[in-house]
Every structure is written in structure tokens, then in C-alpha cells.
Design an enzyme around this catalytic site. Structure first.
Site, short mmCIF file in Angstrom:
data_model
loop_
_atom_site.label_atom_id
_atom_site.label_comp_id
_atom_site.label_asym_id
_atom_site.label_seq_id
_atom_site.Cartn_x
_atom_site.Cartn_y
_atom_site.Cartn_z
CE LYS A 75 -5.29 -4.37 4.78
NZ LYS A 75 -3.99 -3.91 5.32
CE LYS B 280 -0.72 0.61 4.96
NZ LYS B 280 -2.03 0.57 6.01
#
Length: 227
Positions: free
Chosen positions: A86, A28
Site C-alpha cells: 500500500k 503496519k
């Protein structure tokens, strides 16, 4: 046994955390928000380079709670070959519609929902997520400037979350500006994973450089409390 999830923003950082034998490499971009997304091509190249040596997850970004937008972002990220995708469930009226929309993808990809302790999450969503086929649920924090998860939510509520998710045989993770000293506070609840970013970085700045020794210290501490 509780594992360690380490968030990284490059292959160089992935190599650092792999050398410490972390349990999940989370791809991320911390500079773009609580669940900031990396470029799709970068995620794909990292997945190829990791080559199955460690499970990988990736975030889709801090996106508007609109079913079509979320669906398309999840599908695109899932097709990189990452093990888990996610999805942040931010406050909004469309959460259940998004869950329903994503049911078409849970048959093919491993999806992880992320709820945010500082947004008064509705834990009744847990059952809907798992019924829809989500592989797991994480409890995180949206505003990283307000301190760790342990200061955002009562311990009894954190424990209730873990027990609820695990009772449904889904993966359970805890994250949110966690520090080394939060590990002994959370380990008694036996989550499947504890997630870290800021605590792994120089001066605890989540958008900064990873500190290899900090990664090793957190991995070692989790191991000590898992015995």
C-alpha cells in the site's frame, strides 16, 4: 461481497484477527502515522508465519512524495512476499511522476494506492493508477484525530469513488477511523473491503492493544450486511 481488512502491528495481533477470519491482514505501525511502516524483517517474518492462510498487505510509511524514495520503499516491501503493498499518495506535485515510476513494479507486484479524503484528493488520478497497473485503490484519511471517513467526505463523493474504481475492475477499499456504526452507512456502496484499526483496539486507541471481541463484532456486522 465486502471483506474486512484488519491492521495489525505484530504476529500476535495477526493471530487474533486470523481467529476471527478477517479477509486481509494489513501489516503496519499505527504509532508512526496514518500508514506507518513496520520493520522489513518483522513484515517478512509475519508473512512466513501467516503462510498463505490469509492474504496480507503492508504499508511503506508516510514518505515524502519523491519518486525514487517511493520506488525503493515499495520494492523493498514487496520483496518480503506480502500479497499487496500500500502506497499513500499524499498532497504534492509529484503524484503522476510517482505513478509513472512505479509502473516498472506493477508488472511483478500487487500495488494498492491510498488516497486521503481529508486532503482533497484528485479522483482523476484513479484512471492513471489503474492504467499503470495498480491492482486497487483505497480511500482513507490522513488525520486520524478528526473522526471517520464518513464525516470527512460527502456520501455522494464516497459513492462516486467506489463506482469509479469498480468500473475499472480494480479492488476498491474504504478506511479511515471507521467505527462499527459506519458499516451500515458504507455497505450500500459495495466496496471490496472496509479497513479498520482504531475500532479494533481498547478504548478505540489505534496504537493500543487489539480487543478480540471488537474484531469479532466488526467481522460479524460486515457479514450481516453482506447477506
Amino acid at each position: 461481497m465486502t471483506g474486512m481488512l484488519a491492521s495489525v502491528n505484530s504476529m500476535d495481533e495477526a493471530n487474533i484477527v486470523m481467529s476471527a477470519n478477517v479477509d486481509i491482514i494489513d501489516l503496519k505501525n499505527p504509532a508512526l502515522g496514518s500508514l506507518g511502516a513496520l520493520d522489513i524483517k518483522l513484515v517478512k517474518s509475519c508473512v512466513v508465519a501467516v503462510n498463505g492462510r490469509c492474504p496480507t498487505s503492508a504499508t511503506i510509511g508516510d514518505l515524502p512524495m519523491q519518486p525514487e524514495i517511493i520506488f525503493n520503499a515499495v520494492k523493498e516491501m514487496a520483496e518480503t512476499g506480502v500479497n499487496y503493498v500500500k502506497i499513500g499518495f499524499f498532497p504534492g506535485d509529484n503524484q503522476k511522476q510517482i505513478v509513472q515510476k512505479l509502473t516498472a513494479l506493477t508488472q511483478h507486484f500487487n500495488l494498492i494506492a491510498v488516497l486521503f479524503a481529508d486532503t482533497h484528493p484528485d479522483f482523476s488520478l484513479i484512471d492513471s493508477l489503474i492504467t499503470a497497473g495498480f491492482k486497487g485503490i483505497m480511500l482513507d484519511t490522513q488525520d486520524k484525530t478528526k473522526g471517520p471517513l464518513t464525516g470527512m467526505m460527502a456520501k455522494t463523493e464516497i459513492e462516486r469513488f467506489v463506482n469509479h474504481v469498480k468500473s475499472r475492475h480494480a479492488i476498491c477499499g474504504l478506511a479511515g477511523s471507521l467505527r462499527l456504526e459506519d458499516i451500515p452507512l458504507l455497505m450500500p456502496y459495495q466496496p471490496d473491503y472496509l479497513g479498520f484499526r482504531g475500532a479494533l483496539c481498547e478504548s478505540h486507541k489505534r496504537a493500543g492493544q487489539l480487543n478480540q471481541q471488537s474484531v469479532k463484532n466488526i467481522k460479524q456486522t460486515i457479514g450481516e450486511f453482506s447477506r
